[in-house]
Design a protein around this motif. Structure first.
Motif, PDB file in Angstrom:
ATOM      1  N   TYR A  30     -32.834  36.788 -48.228  1.00  0.00           N
ATOM      2  CA  TYR A  30     -32.825  38.147 -47.883  1.00  0.00           C
ATOM      3  C   TYR A  30     -31.861  38.714 -48.441  1.00  0.00           C
ATOM      4  N   GLN A  80     -29.624  33.266 -47.613  1.00  0.00           N
ATOM      5  CA  GLN A  80     -30.723  32.259 -47.256  1.00  0.00           C
ATOM      6  C   GLN A  80     -31.392  32.040 -45.877  1.00  0.00           C
ATOM      7  N   THR A  86     -33.881  29.907 -43.719  1.00  0.00           N
ATOM      8  CA  THR A  86     -34.730  28.611 -43.688  1.00  0.00           C
ATOM      9  C   THR A  86     -35.387  28.535 -42.150  1.00  0.00           C
ATOM     10  N   ARG A 138     -36.752  40.671 -49.198  1.00  0.00           N
ATOM     11  CA  ARG A 138     -36.812  39.389 -49.305  1.00  0.00           C
ATOM     12  C   ARG A 138     -37.683  38.806 -50.535  1.00  0.00           C
ATOM     13  N   GLN A 139     -37.402  37.950 -51.169  1.00  0.00           N
ATOM     14  CA  GLN A 139     -38.323  37.642 -52.205  1.00  0.00           C
ATOM     15  C   GLN A 139     -38.277  36.067 -52.288  1.00  0.00           C
ATOM     16  N   ALA A 140     -39.518  35.426 -52.055  1.00  0.00           N
ATOM     17  CA  ALA A 140     -39.802  34.042 -52.163  1.00  0.00           C
ATOM     18  C   ALA A 140     -39.887  33.770 -53.646  1.00  0.00           C
ATOM     19  N   PRO A 141     -39.707  32.354 -54.213  1.00  0.00           N
ATOM     20  CA  PRO A 141     -39.981  32.141 -55.403  1.00  0.00           C
ATOM     21  C   PRO A 141     -41.572  32.334 -55.869  1.00  0.00           C
ATOM     22  N   ASP A 165     -41.291  33.252 -43.016  1.00  0.00           N
ATOM     23  CA  ASP A 165     -40.094  34.063 -43.143  1.00  0.00           C
ATOM     24  C   ASP A 165     -38.900  33.233 -44.150  1.00  0.00           C
ATOM     25  N   THR A 166     -39.250  32.203 -44.554  1.00  0.00           N
ATOM     26  CA  THR A 166     -38.339  31.471 -45.295  1.00  0.00           C
ATOM     27  C   THR A 166     -38.211  31.934 -46.539  1.00  0.00           C
ATOM     28  N   THR A 167     -37.188  32.464 -46.936  1.00  0.00           N
ATOM     29  CA  THR A 167     -36.784  33.080 -48.260  1.00  0.00           C
ATOM     30  C   THR A 167     -35.486  33.518 -48.202  1.00  0.00           C
ATOM     31  N   LYS A 201     -43.133  35.005 -55.853  1.00  0.00           N
ATOM     32  CA  LYS A 201     -43.734  36.177 -55.229  1.00  0.00           C
ATOM     33  C   LYS A 201     -42.978  37.314 -55.520  1.00  0.00           C
ATOM     34  N   ARG A 260     -41.244  40.911 -54.865  1.00  0.00           N
ATOM     35  CA  ARG A 260     -40.012  41.548 -53.847  1.00  0.00           C
ATOM     36  C   ARG A 260     -40.718  42.081 -52.587  1.00  0.00           C
TER      37      ARG A 260
END
Length: 128
Positions: A94, A123, A125, A38-41, A90-92, A43, A45
């Motif tokens: 995957y 996604q 969310t 997972r990789q959030a904006p 956990d929102t991001t 941040k 990977r």
């Protein structure tokens, strides 16, 4: 070539569950392992969980232990990520990735080794 396509993402309330799926096709005979990342904006990977494709040996990031479960079907066509007790963090996006076998590779390498193939992602969310 190996093709990966994720599905199962969506909107869920905190504490809820989602089951992500990743269809794996193509030259899967060369695949050593498949991992969920997972990789959030903004941040890096982040490895979530991985599984060896032949033996089905799972491994997890610390934050995923006890909440997430990775598995694959016996036909080796799909891998799944069951996510329980989901949190806002956990929102991001995957995505699942596959790595080809390399000499000396072990299950513990799956969290950090460079991967060869990846899917577009699904996604997740978590929101109230």
């Amino acid at each position: 070539q190996v093709r990966l396509v994720e599905s199962g993402g969506g909107l869920v309330q905190p504490g809820g569950s989602l089951r992500l799926s990743c269809a794996v096709s193509g030259r899967t005979g060369d695949v050593y392992g498949v991992g969920w990342f997972r990789q959030a904006p903004g941040k890096e990977r982040e490895s979530v969980a991985a599984i060896t494709w032949s033996g089905g040996i799972p491994s997890y990031a610390d934050f995923a232990k006890g909440r997430f479960t990775i598995s694959r079907d016996n036909g080796k066509t799909s891998t799944f990520l069951q996510m329980n007790s989901l949190k806002l963090g956990d929102t991001t996006l995957y995505h699942c990735d596959a790595v080809r076998w390399r000499l000396g590779m072990t299950p513990s390498d799956l969290a950090t080794t460079p991967y060869d193939y990846w899917g577009p992602g699904t996604q997740v969310t978590v929101s109230s």
